[in-house]
Design a protein around this motif. Sequence first.
Motif, mmCIF file in Angstrom:
data_model
loop_
_atom_site.group_PDB
_atom_site.id
_atom_site.type_symbol
_atom_site.label_atom_id
_atom_site.label_comp_id
_atom_site.label_asym_id
_atom_site.label_seq_id
_atom_site.Cartn_x
_atom_site.Cartn_y
_atom_site.Cartn_z
ATOM 1 N N GLU A 71 9.929 10.859 8.053
ATOM 2 C CA GLU A 71 11.191 10.630 7.333
ATOM 3 C C GLU A 71 11.018 9.560 6.255
ATOM 4 O OE1 GLU A 71 14.776 11.585 10.541
ATOM 5 O OE2 GLU A 71 14.002 9.535 10.373
ATOM 6 N N SER A 72 10.263 8.506 6.631
ATOM 7 C CA SER A 72 10.024 7.423 5.675
ATOM 8 C C SER A 72 9.247 7.932 4.463
ATOM 9 C CB SER A 72 9.259 6.287 6.362
ATOM 10 O OG SER A 72 8.839 5.340 5.405
ATOM 11 N N ASP A 73 8.198 8.713 4.734
ATOM 12 C CA ASP A 73 7.405 9.261 3.621
ATOM 13 C C ASP A 73 8.258 10.164 2.727
ATOM 14 O OD1 ASP A 73 5.084 7.932 4.325
ATOM 15 O OD2 ASP A 73 4.326 9.571 5.569
ATOM 16 N N ALA A 74 9.163 10.933 3.353
ATOM 17 C CA ALA A 74 10.032 11.818 2.571
ATOM 18 C C ALA A 74 10.981 11.000 1.690
ATOM 19 C CB ALA A 74 10.822 12.731 3.511
ATOM 20 N N ARG A 75 11.502 9.910 2.265
ATOM 21 C CA ARG A 75 12.388 9.030 1.477
ATOM 22 C C ARG A 75 11.636 8.479 0.266
ATOM 23 N NH1 ARG A 75 14.360 7.064 6.372
ATOM 24 N NH2 ARG A 75 12.818 5.403 6.443
ATOM 25 N N ARG A 76 10.411 8.029 0.541
ATOM 26 C CA ARG A 76 9.630 7.425 -0.539
ATOM 27 C C ARG A 76 9.338 8.456 -1.628
ATOM 28 N NH1 ARG A 76 7.525 2.540 -0.304
ATOM 29 N NH2 ARG A 76 7.747 2.435 1.952
ATOM 30 N N ALA B 271 0.829 -1.209 0.000
ATOM 31 C CA ALA B 271 0.000 0.000 0.000
ATOM 32 C C ALA B 271 0.862 1.258 0.000
ATOM 33 C CB ALA B 271 -0.935 -0.005 1.209
ATOM 34 N N LEU B 272 1.986 1.193 0.712
ATOM 35 C CA LEU B 272 2.891 2.351 0.749
ATOM 36 C C LEU B 272 3.531 2.561 -0.628
ATOM 37 C CD1 LEU B 272 4.544 1.714 4.244
ATOM 38 C CD2 LEU B 272 3.179 3.718 3.641
ATOM 39 N N THR B 273 3.919 1.465 -1.259
ATOM 40 C CA THR B 273 4.537 1.555 -2.583
ATOM 41 C C THR B 273 3.578 2.146 -3.612
ATOM 42 O OG1 THR B 273 5.815 -0.413 -2.067
ATOM 43 C CG2 THR B 273 5.749 0.222 -4.368
ATOM 44 N N LYS B 274 2.306 1.709 -3.511
ATOM 45 C CA LYS B 274 1.309 2.192 -4.478
ATOM 46 C C LYS B 274 0.781 3.573 -4.119
ATOM 47 C CE LYS B 274 -0.463 -2.336 -5.863
ATOM 48 N NZ LYS B 274 -1.337 -3.389 -5.295
ATOM 49 N N GLY B 275 1.197 4.101 -2.959
ATOM 50 C CA GLY B 275 0.728 5.424 -2.554
ATOM 51 C C GLY B 275 -0.704 5.421 -2.037
ATOM 52 N N GLU B 276 -1.220 4.251 -1.664
ATOM 53 C CA GLU B 276 -2.594 4.177 -1.142
ATOM 54 C C GLU B 276 -2.699 4.699 0.283
ATOM 55 O OE1 GLU B 276 -3.579 0.233 -3.849
ATOM 56 O OE2 GLU B 276 -3.381 0.044 -1.672
ATOM 57 N N THR B 277 -1.572 4.686 0.974
ATOM 58 C CA THR B 277 -1.522 5.280 2.309
ATOM 59 C C THR B 277 -0.107 5.816 2.513
ATOM 60 O OG1 THR B 277 -1.952 4.917 4.663
ATOM 61 C CG2 THR B 277 -0.862 3.132 3.504
ATOM 62 N N SER B 278 0.072 6.530 3.617
ATOM 63 C CA SER B 278 1.415 7.008 3.940
ATOM 64 C C SER B 278 1.824 6.414 5.276
ATOM 65 C CB SER B 278 1.430 8.536 4.029
ATOM 66 O OG SER B 278 0.684 8.943 5.160
ATOM 67 N N SER B 279 3.113 6.460 5.553
ATOM 68 C CA SER B 279 3.579 5.945 6.835
ATOM 69 C C SER B 279 3.018 6.778 7.976
ATOM 70 C CB SER B 279 5.106 5.949 6.876
ATOM 71 O OG SER B 279 5.548 5.471 8.114
ATOM 72 N N SER C 168 11.074 10.899 -2.513
ATOM 73 C CA SER C 168 12.245 11.194 -3.351
ATOM 74 C C SER C 168 12.816 9.942 -3.998
ATOM 75 C CB SER C 168 13.306 11.939 -2.529
ATOM 76 O OG SER C 168 13.646 11.182 -1.393
ATOM 77 N N GLY C 169 12.052 8.853 -3.963
ATOM 78 C CA GLY C 169 12.477 7.637 -4.662
ATOM 79 C C GLY C 169 13.539 6.832 -3.937
ATOM 80 N N ASP C 170 13.699 7.089 -2.624
ATOM 81 C CA ASP C 170 14.747 6.397 -1.863
ATOM 82 C C ASP C 170 14.194 5.393 -0.855
ATOM 83 O OD1 ASP C 170 16.737 7.855 -3.144
ATOM 84 O OD2 ASP C 170 16.543 9.532 -1.726
ATOM 85 N N ALA C 171 12.985 4.909 -1.072
ATOM 86 C CA ALA C 171 12.408 3.945 -0.126
ATOM 87 C C ALA C 171 13.332 2.743 -0.015
ATOM 88 C CB ALA C 171 11.017 3.529 -0.592
ATOM 89 N N LYS C 172 13.404 2.192 1.208
ATOM 90 C CA LYS C 172 14.458 1.213 1.487
ATOM 91 C C LYS C 172 14.094 -0.250 1.265
ATOM 92 C CE LYS C 172 17.220 3.862 4.657
ATOM 93 N NZ LYS C 172 17.571 4.129 6.036
ATOM 94 N N GLY C 173 12.849 -0.584 1.336
ATOM 95 C CA GLY C 173 12.499 -2.002 1.250
ATOM 96 C C GLY C 173 11.204 -2.224 1.985
ATOM 97 N N PRO C 174 10.808 -3.476 2.161
ATOM 98 C CA PRO C 174 9.457 -3.758 2.677
ATOM 99 C C PRO C 174 9.208 -3.300 4.121
ATOM 100 C CG PRO C 174 10.727 -5.774 2.407
ATOM 101 C CD PRO C 174 11.523 -4.686 1.788
ATOM 102 N N MET C 175 10.248 -3.053 4.918
ATOM 103 C CA MET C 175 9.999 -2.586 6.291
ATOM 104 C C MET C 175 9.853 -1.069 6.360
ATOM 105 S SD MET C 175 9.917 -5.335 8.242
ATOM 106 C CE MET C 175 9.637 -4.434 9.753
ATOM 107 N N ASP C 176 10.193 -0.377 5.280
ATOM 108 C CA ASP C 176 10.246 1.089 5.335
ATOM 109 C C ASP C 176 8.854 1.680 5.564
ATOM 110 O OD1 ASP C 176 11.135 3.655 5.333
ATOM 111 O OD2 ASP C 176 12.153 3.553 3.385
ATOM 112 N N GLY C 177 8.711 2.375 6.692
ATOM 113 C CA GLY C 177 7.442 3.031 7.010
ATOM 114 C C GLY C 177 6.462 2.160 7.778
ATOM 115 N N VAL C 178 6.845 0.934 8.082
ATOM 116 C CA VAL C 178 5.916 -0.005 8.753
ATOM 117 C C VAL C 178 5.993 0.166 10.274
ATOM 118 C CG1 VAL C 178 5.375 -2.441 9.136
ATOM 119 C CG2 VAL C 178 6.096 -1.669 6.866
ATOM 120 N N PRO C 179 4.867 0.455 10.931
ATOM 121 C CA PRO C 179 4.860 0.649 12.390
ATOM 122 C C PRO C 179 4.968 -0.677 13.145
ATOM 123 C CG PRO C 179 2.896 1.617 11.338
ATOM 124 C CD PRO C 179 3.534 0.727 10.340
ATOM 125 N N ILE C 180 5.989 -0.770 13.980
ATOM 126 C CA ILE C 180 6.218 -2.002 14.758
ATOM 127 C C ILE C 180 6.413 -1.669 16.238
ATOM 128 C CG2 ILE C 180 7.293 -3.215 12.801
ATOM 129 C CD1 ILE C 180 10.016 -2.738 14.352
#
Lengths: 491, 95
Positions: free
Chosen positions: A57-62, A15-23, A64-76
């Motif tokens: 920070e995660s949303d800003a990375r995304r 969902a984050l990759t597709k922009g359906e939600t934000s972190s 600018s095209g710098d998202a890190k991988g599947p954990m980026d922006g995921v609340p744990i």
Amino acid sequence: MSDLRDWTIASAADALTKGETSSVELTDAFIEAIEANRSLNAFITETPELARHRAAESDARRASGDAKGPMDGVPIAMKDLFCTEGVRTTAASHILDNFVPTYESTVSGKLRDAGAVMLGKTNLDEFAMGSANITSYFGSVKNPWTPEGANADLVPGGSSGGSVAAVAGGLAIAATGTDTGGSIRQPASFTGLVGMKPTYGRCSRWGTIAFASSLDQAGPLTRTVEDAAIMLQAMAGHDPKDSTSLPIDLPDFRSACTTDVKGLRVGIPDEYTLDSMPAEIQKLWDQGAQWFKGMGAEVKPVTLPHTKYALPAYYIVAPAEASSNLSRYDGVRYGLRVPGDSLDEMYELTRGEGFGEEVQRRVLIGAYVLSAGYYDAYYVKAQKVRTLIAQDFKKAFADVDVILTPTAPSAAFAKGEKMDDPIAMYLNDVFTVPASLAGLPAISVPGGLDANGLPLGLQLITRVCQEETLFRAASALEAAANFTARPGDAS
Amino acid sequence: MSLTKDDVRKIAFLARIRVPEERLEPMAGELNNIVGWVEQLAEVNTDGVEPMTSVVETETPLRADVITQRAISDKILANAPDGEGSFFAVPKVVE
């Protein structure tokens, strides 16, 4: 936002990759859920501001095209045994209730670097010593599950009780745990989650508050097997700061999550049948074997003759190592200090007041079995038995690829049960301790519900460093069990 | 072998944990239950068995012998209950 328990790491990443939600949007929803469910007592320290900051920070990375991988922006959620820089870390003990680390543990640092958003530090048994999360200085944790037709509060299992309550209760997408004798797998079984303990040494122990160093391993607590694979990928890896961390490359765990178990050899250990075990657990275990057969696996009996001695060996080795590890809490360098007239008196008063009852009991047992004249009879003997237990597994794994067992001998029980008798409490870990003593990777997967509508887990164990086999078998088991129940469904 | 109240007092001092006088007797009972239970290991034949020293057989890598952290005394002292300058402070130990 819809039911927060619908989110998995995989679906959030998508969902984050597709922009359906934000972190930030996701994180805010979970912060709200945490605030609305404080009665679970899942968190010792909430970190909403830090979480919002990292989410932004995660949303800003995304962006600018710098998202890190599947954990980026995921609340744990983070078990409060991992030292977190600038965030109080207590191990659920009075002796550390004011401790603010000036450094980050390797595991929490790796998750942070992968972009995961930490919502807070979760409750646990004091110093991870317990199987019901009732020994925390910060109070017990409530299991989000309640028995059908009854109103009793159940324990979430332990020691990672706050972590599982957070995930099962929809207060985080996933959480970290640590497992010394079952502290990830047993609470996962009690709350309908997937709990994975990797091979000893997969995850660095650096910066994780030590209980028993030859047994402690970090691992993920998640809703799905695939999530466990994704999260372990981010947590694991060689760390020069922990000389027992394995100096080998990590495989791609997520791609191992296929359900193809055709020809896989699944062992059923004779010795894991207990007279005292509820019939429904035996039934679920038999069902698990049937599922594997139905998927083309070869199911056969194996023997692990020293199983019976695993728990007593563990209750020598773990307290011995704990008494040594916990000697650092002396009121001098960090943590609580209770003044005394002499140095010894200061030590004694500090530790007498700072440690809870179960921790004191284990430190005393440890000091006793290590003391002059008893070391060979207890500690060395237990380490020899440990060798025999590891050899049992080695022989069994000449014939099979994985071993299938129940995770725990019961479903979640009510607070107050088993509290007067330490040994009855220790028996919770009878099926999880053997793999811990042998350093083997093991996973608990939710298998079904008992007659009271409470979840029961099945455990899979495999050879050292064969996590990929474990993820494959666990994915197949997960697909067959199709466990979709959630707390509150029944009542 | 059974632990007495005096044994518990001695072990508690070894562990530097102050156990109140009235807790010594009950604690002896609790520890005896646990010790009695773990003693079933005596029935296992371990002749010729090596005690486990390493959980996963692997080579321990060597690192370069160089200083990696320096000038972090303020971080080390940050949580000290009592300190003076760049030292931890403890009750007087030398008369």
